[in-house]
Design an enzyme around this catalytic site. Sequence first.
Site, PDB file in Angstrom:
ATOM      1  N   HIS A 160       0.816  -1.214   0.000  1.00  0.00           N
ATOM      2  CA  HIS A 160       0.000   0.000   0.000  1.00  0.00           C
ATOM      3  C   HIS A 160       0.853   1.269   0.000  1.00  0.00           C
ATOM      4  CE1 HIS A 160       0.714   0.051   4.409  1.00  0.00           C
ATOM      5  NE2 HIS A 160       0.490   1.343   4.299  1.00  0.00           N
ATOM      6  N   ASP A 234       3.650   7.438  13.114  1.00  0.00           N
ATOM      7  CA  ASP A 234       2.592   6.579  12.583  1.00  0.00           C
ATOM      8  C   ASP A 234       2.174   5.567  13.654  1.00  0.00           C
ATOM      9  OD1 ASP A 234       0.860   5.130  10.954  1.00  0.00           O
ATOM     10  OD2 ASP A 234       2.459   3.937  10.064  1.00  0.00           O
ATOM     11  N   ARG A 275      16.531   9.767  25.177  1.00  0.00           N
ATOM     12  CA  ARG A 275      17.183   9.832  26.486  1.00  0.00           C
ATOM     13  C   ARG A 275      17.134   8.454  27.152  1.00  0.00           C
ATOM     14  NH1 ARG A 275      17.188  13.873  30.589  1.00  0.00           N
ATOM     15  NH2 ARG A 275      18.314  12.998  32.364  1.00  0.00           N
ATOM     16  N   LYS A 441      22.075  12.438  29.939  1.00  0.00           N
ATOM     17  CA  LYS A 441      21.976  13.873  30.199  1.00  0.00           C
ATOM     18  C   LYS A 441      23.357  14.529  30.272  1.00  0.00           C
ATOM     19  CE  LYS A 441      20.934  15.103  34.379  1.00  0.00           C
ATOM     20  NZ  LYS A 441      20.166  15.421  35.629  1.00  0.00           N
TER      21      LYS A 441
END
Length: 525
Positions: A160, A234, A275, A441
């Site tokens: 498709h 999606d 993260r 981080k």
Amino acid sequence: MMEPSQWRMHVKTFQDAVHGAITLHPLCVKVIDTPQFQRLSFSCNWPSSANPLKSKTPLPVDVLLATMISCPTFIKALGTCYFVFPAASHNRFEHCIGVCYLANQLVCALQSRQPELDISEADILCVQLAGLCHDLGHGPFSHLWEQFVRQARPEKQWVHENASTKMFDYLLKANNLVEEFQRYGLKEQDIIFIKEMIYSVSGNGSEWCYRGRPREKAFLYQIVANKQTGIDVDKWDYFLRDSLNLGIKVTFDYHRLIQFSRVIPVEEQPQICIRDKECNNVYDMFHARRVLHRTAYKHRVVQIIDNMLIDALLYADKHIRYLGSNGVRYPLADVCDDMMAYCNLTDGVLHQILLDEGDHPDLLHAKKILTSIFRRQLYLCVGHTRPSNFATTFKNIKEALERNIPKDSTLTPQDLVITQVELNYGMDDQNPVEMVYFYNKNSPMKTRKIKKEESILVPERFQEKIFRVLCRSNKEDKFKHAQVTLMAACQELGMKEPYFLRPLKQDLCHCPFLTPMRELCITNP
């Protein structure tokens, strides 16, 4: 080129059941307001030949059934799940709008956090349009149509996504939207970029195979359909939308995934990374996929109706035709070759079959199957089994079943339908989280992969395979012989003893999920 200050006055707001009030770019609205997009969700009136309000004589029950059920023509997002989960009636239309919205959310978040990425307004608009148009090529009952075309025309290798790019081209041409695209600063290269995001080609890894954007913007190709990690907008939308309409709870939080997404160079190519503290959230996302497949998409009755519909479509293939360009009439499996004809192909194809006046035996048989579905006279589920060896294939069990049909039986191989159910996390037997790059981080530009061994709360296996056997005949003797055949085939292949919904013997239900004590109680009540 229209400036943002000008077009922002013309945005439109949609109230969505999943995301609430969302605003869309005016060019997206222009695309939505075309017959090619509205095909995903529109209704037609009763045909004059089958309108009970105008008919002077009582209509046959089959005609009424066909008209009542199939007259609203659209493309249901969950196909035949609607026959089992009545609330799952949403269409591809609202899903595409949701994906467009989420695509904008993610790309704008990246733009604001990392201005060095040089994400332009054209990039943002292209990503939105790719999300909006990514499912334009779906056929009736969504993924079921791909299965039908695959069986009817295996040489096509039709998917498709490819049809979506063709429908997008047809949409632009039929509605003269190329000039409208240019008004908003989109050129031919941008149109190529949109189509590449919808249906991406696979390269050899080292060579850049895209024409829409350079390698420096590779991360843009991961927003709508992410081939590397499987984390894309999606999936976020259909997980949430399907679970809402199915009444199945899912726990992942896409807002945090957007908040903690970051583009980092990985092997000289920028990729969207997450993260490290969101690792469990990523696991929850992939687990949601498995839950939806196990509970709804691969539900036993859903698969039975899928197979019945495919049988009906195969019988009706050559007898129901749709008018395309140059006056050519295409049979069902070839309608996808012509976008003008394909625009008229929706879930209403069942209505076309049932109301067709032809009397060919194949067409009559297709009508009989569809009527049986509406009357809930379904194929019988013989049983299912799990292979002890993952190397066992569909072909292996098909041949074993054919060899073990009792010689004195009226059962034939054509009476049996074998379906293979694969439940996984989106990447076969692999742990999908191990494909994702995470950052810390304290080191926002350094990536690493999190291995399964770092947590004891992840599944031992990431895929299971089930073979389910159906019987097209509702005759009791054929059904019993089918059970015997399945049992013999499992023994021959060394597979686990099959689970029978109806006992093979009156005194014992062959159910591998029963404990020894429970089995003893059934044997000696």
